[in-house]
Design a protein around this motif. Structure first.
Motif, PDB file in Angstrom:
ATOM      1  N   LEU A  96       0.840  -1.191   0.000  1.00 33.89           N
ATOM      2  CA  LEU A  96       0.000   0.000   0.000  1.00 33.89           C
ATOM      3  C   LEU A  96       0.878   1.244   0.000  1.00 33.89           C
ATOM      4  O   LEU A  96       1.838   1.333   0.764  1.00 33.89           O
ATOM      5  N   GLY A  97       0.550   2.203  -0.843  1.00 32.50           N
ATOM      6  CA  GLY A  97       1.275   3.464  -0.867  1.00 32.50           C
ATOM      7  C   GLY A  97       0.866   4.349   0.299  1.00 32.50           C
ATOM      8  O   GLY A  97      -0.130   4.086   0.982  1.00 32.50           O
ATOM      9  N   PHE A  98       1.620   5.418   0.495  1.00 36.69           N
ATOM     10  CA  PHE A  98       1.316   6.339   1.600  1.00 36.69           C
ATOM     11  C   PHE A  98      -0.031   7.031   1.426  1.00 36.69           C
ATOM     12  O   PHE A  98      -0.645   7.455   2.388  1.00 36.69           O
ATOM     13  N   ASN A  99      -0.492   7.147   0.173  1.00 34.60           N
ATOM     14  CA  ASN A  99      -1.802   7.745  -0.051  1.00 34.60           C
ATOM     15  C   ASN A  99      -2.931   6.796   0.348  1.00 34.60           C
ATOM     16  O   ASN A  99      -4.041   7.226   0.654  1.00 34.60           O
ATOM     17  N   GLU A 100      -2.640   5.488   0.367  1.00 32.55           N
ATOM     18  CA  GLU A 100      -3.641   4.496   0.767  1.00 32.55           C
ATOM     19  C   GLU A 100      -3.578   4.205   2.270  1.00 32.55           C
ATOM     20  O   GLU A 100      -4.610   3.978   2.907  1.00 32.55           O
ATOM     21  N   LEU A 101      -2.379   4.188   2.798  1.00 32.99           N
ATOM     22  CA  LEU A 101      -2.168   3.916   4.222  1.00 32.99           C
ATOM     23  C   LEU A 101      -1.052   4.840   4.707  1.00 32.99           C
ATOM     24  O   LEU A 101       0.116   4.619   4.396  1.00 32.99           O
ATOM     25  N   PRO A 102      -1.384   5.881   5.464  1.00 32.08           N
ATOM     26  CA  PRO A 102      -0.364   6.851   5.885  1.00 32.08           C
ATOM     27  C   PRO A 102       0.774   6.213   6.676  1.00 32.08           C
ATOM     28  O   PRO A 102       0.579   5.208   7.381  1.00 32.08           O
ATOM     29  N   GLU A 107       7.222   3.846  11.509  1.00 35.10           N
ATOM     30  CA  GLU A 107       7.756   3.746  10.152  1.00 35.10           C
ATOM     31  C   GLU A 107       8.703   4.898   9.857  1.00 35.10           C
ATOM     32  O   GLU A 107       9.787   4.705   9.299  1.00 35.10           O
ATOM     33  N   ALA A 108       8.281   6.100  10.225  1.00 35.61           N
ATOM     34  CA  ALA A 108       9.112   7.283   9.982  1.00 35.61           C
ATOM     35  C   ALA A 108      10.441   7.164  10.724  1.00 35.61           C
ATOM     36  O   ALA A 108      11.495   7.540  10.194  1.00 35.61           O
ATOM     37  N   GLU A 109      10.401   6.649  11.942  1.00 40.02           N
ATOM     38  CA  GLU A 109      11.638   6.477  12.718  1.00 40.02           C
ATOM     39  C   GLU A 109      12.602   5.527  12.017  1.00 40.02           C
ATOM     40  O   GLU A 109      13.818   5.751  11.998  1.00 40.02           O
ATOM     41  N   GLU A 156      17.291   9.221   1.607  1.00 45.41           N
ATOM     42  CA  GLU A 156      16.259   9.618   2.568  1.00 45.41           C
ATOM     43  C   GLU A 156      15.747  11.025   2.276  1.00 45.41           C
ATOM     44  O   GLU A 156      14.552  11.299   2.421  1.00 45.41           O
ATOM     45  N   LEU A 157      16.625  11.916   1.858  1.00 46.83           N
ATOM     46  CA  LEU A 157      16.208  13.276   1.514  1.00 46.83           C
ATOM     47  C   LEU A 157      15.246  13.262   0.334  1.00 46.83           C
ATOM     48  O   LEU A 157      14.208  13.941   0.350  1.00 46.83           O
ATOM     49  N   HIS A 158      15.574  12.485  -0.690  1.00 45.73           N
ATOM     50  CA  HIS A 158      14.687  12.354  -1.846  1.00 45.73           C
ATOM     51  C   HIS A 158      13.326  11.806  -1.409  1.00 45.73           C
ATOM     52  O   HIS A 158      12.284  12.328  -1.831  1.00 45.73           O
ATOM     53  N   ALA A 159      13.345  10.743  -0.610  1.00 44.03           N
ATOM     54  CA  ALA A 159      12.089  10.124  -0.165  1.00 44.03           C
ATOM     55  C   ALA A 159      11.255  11.111   0.643  1.00 44.03           C
ATOM     56  O   ALA A 159      10.031  11.189   0.477  1.00 44.03           O
ATOM     57  N   ALA A 160      11.901  11.868   1.521  1.00 44.34           N
ATOM     58  CA  ALA A 160      11.182  12.841   2.348  1.00 44.34           C
ATOM     59  C   ALA A 160      10.567  13.941   1.493  1.00 44.34           C
ATOM     60  O   ALA A 160       9.458  14.410   1.771  1.00 44.34           O
ATOM     61  N   ALA A 165       3.727  17.280   2.334  1.00 42.38           N
ATOM     62  CA  ALA A 165       3.909  17.860   3.676  1.00 42.38           C
ATOM     63  C   ALA A 165       2.591  18.042   4.412  1.00 42.38           C
ATOM     64  O   ALA A 165       2.555  18.066   5.640  1.00 42.38           O
ATOM     65  N   ARG A 166       1.471  18.141   3.673  1.00 42.65           N
ATOM     66  CA  ARG A 166       0.168  18.366   4.311  1.00 42.65           C
ATOM     67  C   ARG A 166      -0.549  17.067   4.667  1.00 42.65           C
ATOM     68  O   ARG A 166      -1.611  17.096   5.271  1.00 42.65           O
ATOM     69  N   SER A 167       0.028  15.942   4.285  1.00 43.51           N
ATOM     70  CA  SER A 167      -0.624  14.646   4.511  1.00 43.51           C
ATOM     71  C   SER A 167      -0.321  14.105   5.908  1.00 43.51           C
ATOM     72  O   SER A 167       0.523  14.639   6.638  1.00 43.51           O
ATOM     73  N   ASP A 168      -1.014  13.022   6.271  1.00 43.91           N
ATOM     74  CA  ASP A 168      -0.742  12.354   7.548  1.00 43.91           C
ATOM     75  C   ASP A 168       0.673  11.792   7.580  1.00 43.91           C
ATOM     76  O   ASP A 168       1.323  11.782   8.629  1.00 43.91           O
ATOM     77  N   SER A 169       1.146  11.319   6.432  1.00 42.59           N
ATOM     78  CA  SER A 169       2.522  10.819   6.358  1.00 42.59           C
ATOM     79  C   SER A 169       3.514  11.952   6.603  1.00 42.59           C
ATOM     80  O   SER A 169       4.524  11.776   7.285  1.00 42.59           O
ATOM     81  N   GLY A 170       3.205  13.124   6.055  1.00 45.80           N
ATOM     82  CA  GLY A 170       4.051  14.292   6.297  1.00 45.80           C
ATOM     83  C   GLY A 170       4.070  14.682   7.759  1.00 45.80           C
ATOM     84  O   GLY A 170       5.114  15.066   8.304  1.00 45.80           O
TER      85      GLY A 170
END
Length: 200
Positions: A96-102, A107-109, A156-160, A165-170
């Motif tokens: 699942l992508g971040f748009n489907e499951l934040p 995970e971020a850690e 990691e910089l590219h992925a970030a 930035a406005r999403s739950d993943s952000g």
């Protein structure tokens, strides 16, 4: 086990945590090589069968306690088999992508541990400017460390930068790395890339 235990605490359903775990495993080349999801499922089944057939089998320190916490009211072997089955089902469904499951905090850690380690260079007041701190951070392991640290940091910089930035993943990313705004990330990436091109 920790993922399962977290999944037992609302409002994070276990199947979502398992999907995040599967996604994290697949996105890490090292982890995916060492323990792909299919291998992990088979290992969970094997442990479950061993515990059923030989209940007194010695277990690694703390394993029984973590299994009990994760399984809740379920028997340990049954829980392990159900988890293996759920992992296989998640693999069949696809990641699942971040748009489907934040992205979650854990995970971020894991995904942005390099950025977290870079925090000192961004936040320290030892340097006269933000730019000076970034240059010091990028060049701190020169020359040998640059070959493995900077490519990982750049990845990691590219992925970030690809995360909205406005999403739950952000929000999860900023909770783990508060300074990870697009302008700051771009400046670090620019400096790291320039150093690799000029000095290596």
């Amino acid at each position: 086990m920790a993922v399962a235990a977290r999944g037992r605490t609302p409002p994070t359903p276990f199947d979502e945590e398992l999907a995040r775990f599967d996604r994290t495993l697949a996105d890490s080349p090292t982890a995916n090589w060492a323990m792909p999801s299919a291998t992990l499922s088979a290992l969970l089944d094997l442990i479950a069968e061993t515990l059923e057939e030989r209940p007194g089998t010695p277990l690694p320190h703390g394993f029984a306690e973590r299994l009990a916490a994760a399984a809740g009211d379920q028997e340990g072997p049954r829980f392990l088999k159900d988890t293996a089955r759920a992992l296989r089902e998640a693999q069949r469904r696809g990641l699942l992508g971040f748009n489907e499951l934040p992205m979650s905090l854990w995970e971020a850690e894991l995904r942005f541990s390099g950025l977290r380690n870079f925090s000192w260079w961004v936040e320290a007041d030892e340097y006269d400017s933000f730019e000076a701190g970034v240059v010091a951070g990028v060049t701190s392991e020169h020359p040998d460390g640059c070959h493995f640290l900077l490519p990982r940091l750049a990845e990691e910089l590219h992925a970030a930068l690809l995360i909205d930035a406005r999403s739950d993943s952000g929000a999860s990313l900023r909770a783990v790395v508060p300074w990870a705004t697009p302008p700051v990330l771009r400046e670090i990436l620019r400096t790291a890339t320039a150093h690799l091109l000029e000095a290596h």
